[in-house]
Write a protein that holds these residues in place. Structure first.
Motif: not given
Length: 864
Positions: A173-193
């Protein structure tokens, strides 16, 4: 380490490492990929490798761990499964530049961007997703680069987003680096600028990739959140794939309006695709999945997680299943024709992405060659005509591949020999020249022996000197004048001749030239095949549709499932319904505690205006939870277009299925089991509609008896009375006092699980019958579970004492009058008190209207 101690090769690595700070760098050095520093420690730990070191300067050593390049895919797959990213840094030339081998990152492997067959599960999509949040709304994009699927949409709230993420189960899952929402069901979270999700940048990325000036054709020109998510995802794919994203040729905008809404809790409780106890066994998918192709398996999983709301579309699917279920011969022949077909969907996308091998292209040809047989089987079958029309054998592709590639070509283009003779005159000419030169060399030894009179003369070859003639020292005097000495050995001399060097040049240049030509011809072939990409994908989709229809028909025939009738009404009627998974497990002897040879006991379910909300009472272990789940599963199966386990079923379309089953906590989020129960219940009460199906099991059991019973009673009243609700509801409970609600609320009915008692023995009959239960039989269940006899005897003594001395609220419902049961939950409230004290005769019409308005405002703002 100080700068003066950094060698040029070390600096080359550090530069690459700085460009990919969030990835493990696999640095190609000869026949190995090496990792260094912290990467080496991580790789050694995760892959159970030996951690070594490499000298760096006079006194320093750098940690190092490596893997053989030919086995790298397996190691990379293991690291990706653990949530890591891998940057593959290759040697891109054999010519040294400033004393260094040129190297660059040619690929970044992440969970959502792998395309290698060995790293993928054939029967499920490998989704990469991207999320944007803004003012409570969400933009969601998802893609499977192995199939070319690419979609984006906007969702109204986080609840809808959570449901979609549960459906897609993205591996990254791709999200902005400052996003605070927890997506616990997704194993790999990639934070992008955050700038990657900028609307202007995202829009330009999409416009450039698709070569258009507006996004109107894709339906997202006026959906900024969807555009931001899709653009950020595409940019990420271009980076990780180094621009090789030619397979991403389509972008669709979607909404969830046409599908049954299923929350994450519902998917988990109904065990659609995953089971908490049995993994992928013991799921509805495991029962229904008799597909014979990878394409069909993926489509079935998609349908199972997205039941339809359109009755005509459902009936078209059911028509296909009915046709094949009723024609065993056609079904068997169709499944035989489909079995073993290659995964055309993923193979053509490897071609479009520039990553296809000769073996991949050969498989495409073999797959398309089988399409004609499939079409022949379903010609003049009305229910399958739409699928038949989309089957395109692409005869020109099959013919071209057959002419171009040898049988059983290699899995790479590193060695020549994969292009079939006769396909290219240019290649044949070079091959013939090389063959003539090799033939000349092969005949050289006997010819020179005869000419020179040296019977021991040999012709040989090595990588350093090339071809040579070897003569022992004893025969040196017989060497002719045209031999040129090249190398002296202990017992012999090696020579060359000008003619031999000419033929050597022909042979060696020809090998390189042949490989160059074959690679060019293969690139042209893949470009040609890629031009048929849309046609091949449409064919793959039609084959998958046929595979799913045949699989569901096979399941229906084997298990005596029937075609459900879908209506636009609110009624739901099931005769002799069965739980598909439990029934299947009983058939395999796989239900713990079930008697040998046990058979599933079917049950009816009927919802109409007098029984929209059904209170189900009865003991544990008697089948209540199985019954609740089977009703939900039958409704869901009907709306994916499957036959159902029943003797008959009429299903009024269900817009959402909600379940509140089982006890689990979320301690990581600070939630107890009771808090989780109440949060899930609140979601149901806020979002259910009159067309929903609610499965509620033991609401309120996580707190004290009176608290829990009060909550359960109030929840049933709310479901019954709220103008938006009154949904079809199965409400299982041990609070027997709730059966009194059937006397108060016209749409509530009581049912219980039948029990037979004889001679002190209790037998659970697993039948759901009208009426409320008068006992829980909890102590009997405890006895079956194996509690010590002393505990059971003492529990019975305590129960009798409690029943004799307990206050009215604890007395069994059979001993209470309706008035006594109602007294447990007085209907008094401030509004009712005011109503009792109100002098109606003294009110003007306007005052009466104002008072009613006031009460309504107070009720909706405080008492909801």
């Amino acid at each position: 380490m100080s700068a003066e101690h950094v060698t040029p090769s070390r600096q080359q690595y550090l530069d690459v490492r700085a460009q990919h700070p969030d990835a493990i760098v696999f640095f190609r050095m000869g026949d190995f990929y090496e990792t260094f520093d912290d990467d080496a420690a991580t790789v050694a730990r995760e892959l159970d490798l030996v951690l070594t070191s490499r000298p760096m300067g006079k006194e320093n050593r750098v940690p190092m761990a490596g893997v053989p390049h030919h086995a790298a895919e397996n190691y990379i797959a293991r690291l990706i499964a653990k949530g890591y990213k891998i940057a593959l840094c290759e040697q891109v030339s054999t010519q040294l530049v400033n004393g260094l081998m040129p190297r660059e990152v040619v690929r970044v492997f992440t969970a959502g961007t792998v395309v290698e067959a060995g790293m993928l599960e054939a029967g499920r999509n490998n989704y990469l997703a991207a999320v944007v949040l803004d003012d409570g709304r969400a933009g969601l994009a998802y893609a499977d680069i192995t199939t070319g699927e690419f979609a984006a949409g906007q969702l109204p709230d986080l609840r809808a987003l959570a449901g979609e993420l549960a459906r897609l189960a993205p591996v990254e899952l791709l999200v902005a680096e400052e996003m605070a929402v927890d997506f616990a069901a997704v194993k790999t979270i990639s934070r992008l600028p955050a700038r990657r999700f900028d609307l202007g940048l995202a829009r330009q990325t999409l416009l450039r990739h698709f070569g258009v000036t507006t996004l109107d054709a894709f339906g997202i020109e006026h959906k900024p959140l969807a555009t931001r998510a899709a653009g950020a995802m595409l940019h990420y794919l271009q980076e990780t794939q180094r621009g090789s994203v030619g397979q991403m040729q389509r972008l669709t905008t979607y909404t969830t309006d046409g599908y049954m809404a299923l929350s994450e809790a519902t998917r988990r409780n109904l065990e659609l695709t995953e089971s908490d106890t049995n993994g992928r066994d013991g799921t509805l998918l495991s029962i229904l999945n008799k597909t014979v192709t990878a394409m069909g398996a993926r489509l079935l999983r998609q349908r199972l997680t997205q039941p339809l709301l359109n009755r005509d579309a459902i009936d078209r699917r059911l028509d296909q299943v009915e046709t094949l279920a009723g024609n065993a011969r056609l079904r068997a022949e169709l499944r035989a024709a489909l079995k073993g077909l290659p995964d055309l969907e993923r193979l053509i996308n490897r071609v479009l992405g520039g990553r296809a091998t000769p073996r991949d292209v050969e498989q495409i040809g073999l797959g398309l060659a089988a399409v004609g047989r499939v079409r022949g089987l379903i010609t003049d079958v009305p229910a399958l005509s739409a699928a038949e029309a989309r089957l395109d054998p692409c005869a020109e592709v099959v013919a071209t591949i057959g002419r171009a590639l040898r049988d059983d070509p290699p899995a790479n283009v590193n060695r020549s020999g994969f292009i079939r003779p006769g396909f290219s005159a240019e290649l044949d000419g070079v091959v013939n020249t090389s063959a003539h030169a090799r033939e000349w060399v092969a005949e050289l030894e006997p010819r020179e022996r005869e000419r020179t009179g040296i019977p021991s003369l040999k012709v040989g070859f090595n990588k350093v000197f090339g071809y040579y003639l070897e003569v022992t020292h004893a025969n040196t005097k017989l060497v002719p004048g045209d031999f040129i000495r090249k190398q002296t050995l202990t017992n012999a001399e090696r020579y060359i001749t000008p003619e031999l060097k000419e033929y050597e040049t022909l042979i060696l240049n020809a090998e390189e030239r042949i490989l160059q030509i074959e690679r060019r011809l293969f690139a042209e072939l893949t470009q040609f095949v890629g031009g048929f990409g849309e046609r091949v994908l449409a064919t793959a989709a039609a084959l998958a549709e046929l595979d799913v229809a045949a699989a569901l028909a096979e399941v229906a025939a084997l298990n005596a499932y029937v075609r459900p009738v879908l209506t636009d009404g609110i009624g739901l009627h099931i005769e002799n319904g069965r739980h598909p998974v439990v029934e299947g497990a009983l058939g395999r002897g796989g239900v713990a505690g079930a008697p040998r040879g046990a058979r599933f006991v079917p049950n009816d379910a009927h919802f109409d205006d007098a029984s929209l909300i059904q209170i189900i009472t009865g003991p544990n272990m008697s089948g209540k939870s199985t019954y609740l789940r089977q009703v939900a599963l039958i409704a869901l199966m009907a709306q994916i277009g499957s036959f159902v386990p029943a003797s008959s079923a009429t299903i009024g379309l269900v817009d959402r299925i909600f379940t509140r089953i089982g006890a689990h906590d979320e301690l990581h989020a600070g939630r107890s089991t009771f808090m989780v129960e109440m949060v899930e219940t609140a979601e149901i009460l806020h979002h259910a509609t009159h067309r929903s199906l609610l499965i509620l099991d033991e609401i309120g059991r996580g707190t004290s008896t009176y608290d829990g019973m009060s909550l359960a009673w109030a929840i049933v009243e709310f479901l019954h009375n709220h103008p938006r609700l009154n949904p079809r509801t199965l409400f299982a409970t041990h609070y027997h006092e709730l059966i009194g609600l059937a006397d108060l609320l016209p749409n509530v009915a009581n049912y219980n699980v039948d029990v037979a008692e004889e001679g002190g023995e209790v037998t659970f009959l697993h039948r759901i019958v009208p009426g409320g239960a008068d006992r829980s039989y909890g102590i009997h269940v405890a006895q079956l579970a194996g509690l010590p006899r002393d505990v059971i005897l003492r529990a019975n003594e305590i129960l009798k004492d409690l029943e004799r001395h307990a206050p009215t609220a604890a007395v069994e419902p059979s001993r209470l009058s309706t008035g006594q049961q109602i007294a447990l939950f007085p209907e008094s409230s401030p509004i009712l008190d005011e109503l009792a004290a109100l002098d109606v005769n003294a009110l003007t019409p306007l005052q009466a209207i104002n008072k009613l308005y006031e009460w309504k405002q107070r009720y909706t703002s405080k008492e909801m």
